[in-house]
Each structure stands twice: as C-alpha cells, then as structure tokens.
Design a protein around this motif. Structure first.
Motif, short mmCIF file in Angstrom:
data_model
loop_
_atom_site.label_atom_id
_atom_site.label_comp_id
_atom_site.label_asym_id
_atom_site.label_seq_id
_atom_site.Cartn_x
_atom_site.Cartn_y
_atom_site.Cartn_z
N UNK A 54 0.77 -1.11 -0.02
CA UNK A 54 -0.04 -0.09 0.03
C UNK A 54 0.72 1.13 -0.02
N UNK A 55 0.42 2.17 -0.79
CA UNK A 55 1.34 3.69 -0.75
C UNK A 55 0.75 4.31 0.41
N UNK A 56 1.81 4.66 1.00
CA UNK A 56 1.87 5.67 2.24
C UNK A 56 2.57 6.79 1.96
N UNK A 57 2.08 7.89 2.54
CA UNK A 57 2.84 9.16 2.28
C UNK A 57 3.27 9.79 3.80
N UNK A 58 4.28 10.37 3.90
CA UNK A 58 4.84 11.31 5.09
C UNK A 58 4.38 12.74 5.02
N UNK A 59 3.30 13.14 5.73
CA UNK A 59 2.46 14.19 5.66
C UNK A 59 3.45 15.50 5.67
N UNK A 60 3.30 16.49 4.61
CA UNK A 60 4.18 17.58 4.54
C UNK A 60 3.41 18.62 5.19
N UNK A 61 2.29 18.85 5.37
CA UNK A 61 1.51 19.88 5.69
C UNK A 61 0.81 19.37 7.01
N UNK A 62 0.18 20.73 7.83
CA UNK A 62 -0.64 20.38 8.72
C UNK A 62 -2.04 19.91 8.34
N UNK A 63 -2.86 19.30 8.81
CA UNK A 63 -2.60 18.64 10.42
C UNK A 63 -1.71 17.43 10.34
N UNK A 64 -1.07 17.14 11.55
CA UNK A 64 -0.29 15.94 11.48
C UNK A 64 1.10 15.82 10.62
N UNK A 71 -2.91 9.07 0.97
CA UNK A 71 -3.39 10.38 0.39
C UNK A 71 -4.76 10.65 0.79
N UNK A 72 -5.16 11.56 1.07
CA UNK A 72 -6.67 12.18 1.32
C UNK A 72 -6.96 13.81 1.27
N UNK A 73 -7.93 14.27 1.27
CA UNK A 73 -8.36 15.31 1.24
C UNK A 73 -9.63 15.84 0.91
N UNK A 74 -10.02 16.90 0.87
CA UNK A 74 -11.51 17.38 1.14
C UNK A 74 -12.14 17.38 -0.59
N UNK A 75 -13.19 16.78 -0.80
CA UNK A 75 -13.81 16.69 -2.03
C UNK A 75 -14.15 17.99 -2.60
N UNK A 76 -14.06 18.21 -3.86
CA UNK A 76 -14.46 19.86 -3.99
C UNK A 76 -15.66 19.76 -4.89
N UNK A 77 -16.33 20.89 -5.23
CA UNK A 77 -17.46 21.14 -5.66
C UNK A 77 -17.45 20.51 -7.16
N UNK A 78 -18.30 19.89 -7.72
CA UNK A 78 -18.47 19.36 -9.36
C UNK A 78 -17.52 18.13 -9.52
N UNK A 79 -17.35 17.47 -8.55
CA UNK A 79 -16.48 16.00 -8.69
C UNK A 79 -17.34 14.97 -7.98
N UNK A 134 2.96 18.10 -0.03
CA UNK A 134 2.24 17.59 0.84
C UNK A 134 2.49 16.15 1.25
N UNK A 135 3.33 15.56 0.60
CA UNK A 135 4.10 14.34 0.85
C UNK A 135 5.51 14.31 0.75
N UNK A 136 6.23 14.58 1.82
CA UNK A 136 7.78 14.53 2.07
C UNK A 136 8.35 13.21 1.59
N UNK A 137 7.79 12.32 1.73
CA UNK A 137 8.37 11.13 1.53
C UNK A 137 7.13 9.80 1.11
N UNK A 138 7.26 9.04 0.18
CA UNK A 138 6.28 8.30 -0.22
C UNK A 138 7.08 6.80 -0.16
N UNK A 139 6.22 5.81 0.40
CA UNK A 139 6.75 4.39 0.45
C UNK A 139 5.65 3.50 0.12
#
Length: 190
Positions: A54-64, A71-79, A134-139
């Motif tokens: 499974x792809x994991x990322x080391x978060x580069x931005x707050x939070x955490x 990878x995750x984030x807020x859904x945008x209008x229209x998608x 947003x992803x300082x490292x990817x594994x």
C-alpha cells in the motif's frame, strides 16, 4: 453556528433563526430566502496498491505534519468521490489512477468535527511518484512495514489493518466506520 453574517447570494445581513420545516438554527436571508446551511465536510482517501503493498505518504502539511497516512483531502464541488480520491492521490504523489478503477472500501464519520470520510482503493498500473509539499516521503509498505506507530490518524488504524487483510485475500468488503466519544468501530456492511 459559523460566523457568516452576510448572504453569499445577495450580500444582505443574515438572520439566525429556525427556518420553517427545520429543527436547527440557521443563517437565513430575509431578502432572497437563501439558507446558509453549515453541513459536514466530505473527505476522500485513496488506498493505492502495487502488488501486496500500500502507498503511504509522510505528511508535509498540517494537520499531523511529519506523520504517515494515505493520500486524502477534501472533496471539491463538481467532482464525484472517485474523481476526488484520484485527484488527491495525484496532487500528493503524482501517481495516476483512473477514477473508474477505484472501489469503495469505507464510509466513516467523525461527528465531533462534522466530517464524513469516503475511502477508495485501487491498483496502480504504473508506479510513477514524486514527493510534493504535501508528501515529503512516499513508501510502498506491506502490513508489517507500515509505520503504525507514526500514523497521522490512529482512529482509522483498524480500518487500514482491515484493508490489508482484505487485500491479502483479494476479497474486499465495504465497511462503515464511526469514531464517537473516543470509541472507534468498524463493521462490514456487505
């Protein structure tokens, strides 16, 4: 209630009241009848796989920031949710996955912070990735290699472990997750 004193449609000062047929106070516009609902936010996550990993990322931005997650984030209008999950994967890692190839894995809720989570999974055809702000490292990690002790969102550890179990069998369920008053539950719904 949120602090939104002016109507987003016409600019008139809003009034806080319970609209007809409703049960909660809302910001209402007496000029154009707009009701400014303050509803939960939808967050999408993409569990991208390559073989058994499974792809994991080391978060580069707050939070955490500095912790690990998918990878995750807020859904945008229209998608669609699938488009949003594929977009978040691409924005954070450069990896491309066809939204039509994503499958629903989990619907979760965190009522205390008014968020709904939709988690999708899919196999990457081509593992082309790059670190981003947003992803300082990817594994790519199998279950034993995953950075569980540095997981950004411990409330979803059990769901992620369930994904690894399903993925090992290549037999996937759809799950409902809840995190209420410090209690995390996950149950299969199909």
């Amino acid at each position: 209630m949120s602090d939104r004193p002016f109507c987003r449609r016409c600019g008139t000062l809003l009034t806080e009241r319970v609209p007809a047929g409703d049960h909660k106070p809302r910001w209402c516009c007496d000029a154009c009848s707009f009701i400014d609902y303050d509803n939960p936010k939808i967050i999408v996550a993409c569990i991208a796989t390559v073989g058994d990993r499974v792809l994991w990322i080391k978060r580069g931005t707050p939070p955490k920031q500095g912790c690990w997650a998918q990878p995750s984030g807020f859904m945008e209008n229209g998608e669609t949710p699938e488009q949003a999950a594929a977009r978040e994967l691409f924005e954070e890692t450069g990896a491309v996955i066809d939204p039509a190839k994503l499958n629903l894995f989990l619907v979760g809720s965190l009522p205390a912070i008014s968020e709904v989570y939709l988690v999708y999974y899919g196999e990457l055809d081509d593992f082309q990735v790059a670190t981003t702000d947003e992803a300082l490292e990817i594994r790519l990690c199998d279950e034993s290699e995953a950075p569980w002790d540095q997981y950004a969102y411990p409330e979803v550890i059990e769901a992620t472990r369930q994904f690894y179990r399903d993925h090992a069998k290549r037999s996937y369920g759809v799950y409902r997750g809840r995190y209420v008053d410090g209690v995390n539950t996950i149950e299969r719904v199909n």
